[in-house]
Write a protein that holds these residues in place. Structure first.
Motif, PDB file in Angstrom:
ATOM      1  N   LYS A   1       0.756  -1.458   0.265  1.00  0.00           N
ATOM      2  CA  LYS A   1      -0.084  -0.337   0.030  1.00  0.00           C
ATOM      3  C   LYS A   1       0.900   1.102   0.257  1.00  0.00           C
ATOM      4  O   LYS A   1       0.415   1.644  -0.629  1.00  0.00           O
ATOM      5  CB  LYS A   1      -0.689   0.045   1.020  1.00  0.00           C
ATOM      6  N   SER A   2       1.922   1.062   0.204  1.00  0.00           N
ATOM      7  CA  SER A   2       3.247   2.804   0.802  1.00  0.00           C
ATOM      8  C   SER A   2       3.327   2.762  -0.436  1.00  0.00           C
ATOM      9  O   SER A   2       3.550   3.768  -1.104  1.00  0.00           O
ATOM     10  CB  SER A   2       4.035   2.651   1.345  1.00  0.00           C
ATOM     11  N   GLU A   3       3.147   1.271  -1.756  1.00  0.00           N
ATOM     12  CA  GLU A   3       3.905   1.421  -3.101  1.00  0.00           C
ATOM     13  C   GLU A   3       2.680   2.585  -3.985  1.00  0.00           C
ATOM     14  O   GLU A   3       3.790   2.514  -4.678  1.00  0.00           O
ATOM     15  CB  GLU A   3       4.901   0.647  -3.303  1.00  0.00           C
ATOM     16  N   LEU A   4       1.990   2.366  -3.733  1.00  0.00           N
ATOM     17  CA  LEU A   4       0.141   2.917  -4.324  1.00  0.00           C
ATOM     18  C   LEU A   4       1.036   4.460  -4.648  1.00  0.00           C
ATOM     19  O   LEU A   4       1.500   5.136  -4.385  1.00  0.00           O
ATOM     20  CB  LEU A   4      -0.534   2.164  -3.901  1.00  0.00           C
ATOM     21  N   ALA A   5       0.388   4.370  -6.630  1.00  0.00           N
ATOM     22  CA  ALA A   5       0.011   5.985  -6.415  1.00  0.00           C
ATOM     23  C   ALA A   5      -1.064   6.685  -6.155  1.00  0.00           C
ATOM     24  O   ALA A   5      -1.680   6.083  -7.536  1.00  0.00           O
ATOM     25  CB  ALA A   5       0.801   5.494  -8.143  1.00  0.00           C
ATOM     26  N   TRP A   6      -1.056   7.099  -5.422  1.00  0.00           N
ATOM     27  CA  TRP A   6      -2.345   7.977  -5.180  1.00  0.00           C
ATOM     28  C   TRP A   6      -2.581   8.845  -6.001  1.00  0.00           C
ATOM     29  O   TRP A   6      -2.132  10.006  -6.030  1.00  0.00           O
ATOM     30  CB  TRP A   6      -2.038   8.251  -3.517  1.00  0.00           C
ATOM     31  N   PHE A   7      -3.756   9.973  -6.182  1.00  0.00           N
ATOM     32  CA  PHE A   7      -4.536  10.403  -6.750  1.00  0.00           C
ATOM     33  C   PHE A   7      -5.991  10.818  -6.110  1.00  0.00           C
ATOM     34  O   PHE A   7      -6.519  10.044  -5.994  1.00  0.00           O
ATOM     35  CB  PHE A   7      -3.706  10.161  -8.338  1.00  0.00           C
ATOM     36  N   LYS A   8      -5.995  11.894  -6.701  1.00  0.00           N
ATOM     37  CA  LYS A   8      -7.856  12.510  -6.001  1.00  0.00           C
ATOM     38  C   LYS A   8      -7.944  12.900  -8.020  1.00  0.00           C
ATOM     39  O   LYS A   8      -6.947  13.432  -8.462  1.00  0.00           O
ATOM     40  CB  LYS A   8      -7.375  14.063  -5.741  1.00  0.00           C
ATOM     41  N   SER A   9      -9.826  13.189  -7.327  1.00  0.00           N
ATOM     42  CA  SER A   9     -10.353  13.733  -9.110  1.00  0.00           C
ATOM     43  C   SER A   9      -9.953  15.193  -8.965  1.00  0.00           C
ATOM     44  O   SER A   9      -9.724  15.698  -8.615  1.00  0.00           O
ATOM     45  CB  SER A   9     -11.720  13.654  -8.466  1.00  0.00           C
ATOM     46  N   SER A  10      -9.864  14.959 -10.700  1.00  0.00           N
ATOM     47  CA  SER A  10      -9.644  16.417 -10.476  1.00  0.00           C
ATOM     48  C   SER A  10     -10.620  17.244 -10.645  1.00  0.00           C
ATOM     49  O   SER A  10     -10.454  18.643 -10.919  1.00  0.00           O
ATOM     50  CB  SER A  10      -9.750  16.415 -12.730  1.00  0.00           C
ATOM     51  N   TYR A  11     -11.584  17.005  -9.737  1.00  0.00           N
ATOM     52  CA  TYR A  11     -12.311  18.502  -9.619  1.00  0.00           C
ATOM     53  C   TYR A  11     -12.893  18.241  -7.609  1.00  0.00           C
ATOM     54  O   TYR A  11     -13.513  18.711  -7.757  1.00  0.00           O
ATOM     55  CB  TYR A  11     -14.540  17.197  -9.681  1.00  0.00           C
ATOM     56  N   SER A  12     -11.483  17.349  -7.106  1.00  0.00           N
ATOM     57  CA  SER A  12     -11.277  18.436  -6.405  1.00  0.00           C
ATOM     58  C   SER A  12     -10.673  19.962  -6.228  1.00  0.00           C
ATOM     59  O   SER A  12      -9.738  20.171  -6.646  1.00  0.00           O
ATOM     60  CB  SER A  12      -9.929  17.160  -5.555  1.00  0.00           C
ATOM     61  N   GLY A  13     -11.510  19.619  -5.114  1.00  0.00           N
ATOM     62  CA  GLY A  13     -10.800  21.716  -4.860  1.00  0.00           C
ATOM     63  C   GLY A  13      -9.557  21.757  -4.811  1.00  0.00           C
ATOM     64  O   GLY A  13      -8.546  20.580  -4.011  1.00  0.00           O
TER      65      GLY A  13
ATOM     66  N   HIS B   1      -7.733   0.759  -4.802  1.00  0.00           N
ATOM     67  CA  HIS B   1      -7.523   1.163  -3.289  1.00  0.00           C
ATOM     68  C   HIS B   1      -8.214   2.493  -3.578  1.00  0.00           C
ATOM     69  O   HIS B   1      -8.031   3.327  -3.754  1.00  0.00           O
ATOM     70  CB  HIS B   1      -5.938   0.572  -2.799  1.00  0.00           C
ATOM     71  N   VAL B   2      -8.627   2.686  -2.171  1.00  0.00           N
ATOM     72  CA  VAL B   2      -9.325   3.887  -2.352  1.00  0.00           C
ATOM     73  C   VAL B   2      -9.179   4.042  -0.347  1.00  0.00           C
ATOM     74  O   VAL B   2      -8.884   4.022   0.658  1.00  0.00           O
ATOM     75  CB  VAL B   2     -10.787   3.745  -1.747  1.00  0.00           C
ATOM     76  N   ARG B   3      -9.008   6.081   0.067  1.00  0.00           N
ATOM     77  CA  ARG B   3      -8.048   6.482   1.377  1.00  0.00           C
ATOM     78  C   ARG B   3      -8.922   7.532   1.372  1.00  0.00           C
ATOM     79  O   ARG B   3      -9.073   8.353   0.486  1.00  0.00           O
ATOM     80  CB  ARG B   3      -6.836   6.164   1.660  1.00  0.00           C
ATOM     81  N   ASP B   4      -9.617   8.130   2.898  1.00  0.00           N
ATOM     82  CA  ASP B   4      -9.519   9.159   2.858  1.00  0.00           C
ATOM     83  C   ASP B   4      -8.383  10.084   2.896  1.00  0.00           C
ATOM     84  O   ASP B   4      -7.435   9.833   3.735  1.00  0.00           O
ATOM     85  CB  ASP B   4      -9.956   9.356   4.470  1.00  0.00           C
ATOM     86  N   SER B   5      -8.529  11.635   1.893  1.00  0.00           N
ATOM     87  CA  SER B   5      -7.353  12.014   2.096  1.00  0.00           C
ATOM     88  C   SER B   5      -6.689  13.792   2.935  1.00  0.00           C
ATOM     89  O   SER B   5      -5.794  13.755   2.918  1.00  0.00           O
ATOM     90  CB  SER B   5      -7.575  13.288  -0.087  1.00  0.00           C
ATOM     91  N   LYS B   6      -7.330  13.100   4.032  1.00  0.00           N
ATOM     92  CA  LYS B   6      -7.386  13.974   5.305  1.00  0.00           C
ATOM     93  C   LYS B   6      -6.928  13.149   6.119  1.00  0.00           C
ATOM     94  O   LYS B   6      -6.211  13.878   7.027  1.00  0.00           O
ATOM     95  CB  LYS B   6      -8.999  14.645   5.285  1.00  0.00           C
ATOM     96  N   ASP B   7      -6.711  12.050   5.886  1.00  0.00           N
ATOM     97  CA  ASP B   7      -6.626  11.008   7.434  1.00  0.00           C
ATOM     98  C   ASP B   7      -5.993  10.457   6.283  1.00  0.00           C
ATOM     99  O   ASP B   7      -5.958   8.690   6.945  1.00  0.00           O
ATOM    100  CB  ASP B   7      -7.282  10.585   8.438  1.00  0.00           C
ATOM    101  N   VAL B   8      -4.530  10.323   5.657  1.00  0.00           N
ATOM    102  CA  VAL B   8      -3.509   8.921   4.938  1.00  0.00           C
ATOM    103  C   VAL B   8      -3.373   7.703   5.722  1.00  0.00           C
ATOM    104  O   VAL B   8      -2.681   7.113   5.586  1.00  0.00           O
ATOM    105  CB  VAL B   8      -2.220   9.388   3.580  1.00  0.00           C
ATOM    106  N   ALA B   9      -3.109   8.347   7.238  1.00  0.00           N
ATOM    107  CA  ALA B   9      -3.318   7.271   8.206  1.00  0.00           C
ATOM    108  C   ALA B   9      -3.995   5.759   8.725  1.00  0.00           C
ATOM    109  O   ALA B   9      -3.222   4.858   8.605  1.00  0.00           O
ATOM    110  CB  ALA B   9      -2.773   7.739   9.350  1.00  0.00           C
ATOM    111  N   ARG B  10      -4.974   6.371   8.328  1.00  0.00           N
ATOM    112  CA  ARG B  10      -5.772   5.144   8.693  1.00  0.00           C
ATOM    113  C   ARG B  10      -6.078   4.301   7.455  1.00  0.00           C
ATOM    114  O   ARG B  10      -5.847   4.598   6.714  1.00  0.00           O
ATOM    115  CB  ARG B  10      -7.509   5.825   8.125  1.00  0.00           C
ATOM    116  N   PRO B  11      -6.011   3.046   7.915  1.00  0.00           N
ATOM    117  CA  PRO B  11      -6.531   1.991   6.512  1.00  0.00           C
ATOM    118  C   PRO B  11      -7.058   2.378   5.428  1.00  0.00           C
ATOM    119  O   PRO B  11      -8.291   2.926   5.744  1.00  0.00           O
ATOM    120  CB  PRO B  11      -6.956   1.037   7.588  1.00  0.00           C
ATOM    121  N   ALA B  12      -6.591   2.010   3.848  1.00  0.00           N
ATOM    122  CA  ALA B  12      -7.579   1.934   3.505  1.00  0.00           C
ATOM    123  C   ALA B  12      -8.334   1.045   2.899  1.00  0.00           C
ATOM    124  O   ALA B  12      -7.957  -0.166   3.338  1.00  0.00           O
ATOM    125  CB  ALA B  12      -6.380   2.145   1.705  1.00  0.00           C
TER     126      ALA B  12
END
Length: 63
Positions: free
Chosen positions: A5-17, A34-45
């Motif tokens: 999971k730490s090796e994953l390339a995370w990205f947000k939608s282009s619609y994100s502010g 994989h899906v995670r909360d961008s405000k709290d990336v330490a929480r499990p995805a």
């Protein structure tokens, strides 16, 4: 064995502010999305199979 999971390339939608609040991030892997909360990336995805993710995206885009 590492989860990778730490090796994953995370990205947000282009619609994100630019402020980055109220967003989720996704990372696409061979077997799952994989899906995670961008405000709290330490929480499990969580992960969903690619087919299930495709069904979700199709459903959401119809709304």
């Amino acid at each position: 064995m590492s989860s990778g999971k730490s090796e994953l390339a995370w990205f947000k939608s282009s619609y994100s502010g630019s402020e980055g609040d109220s967003c989720v991030e996704v990372a696409i892997a061979d077997q799952a999305v994989h899906v995670r909360d961008s405000k709290d990336v330490a929480r499990p995805a969580f992960a969903v199979g690619r087919e299930g993710w495709g069904q979700f995206v199709r459903f959401a885009s119809e709304r």
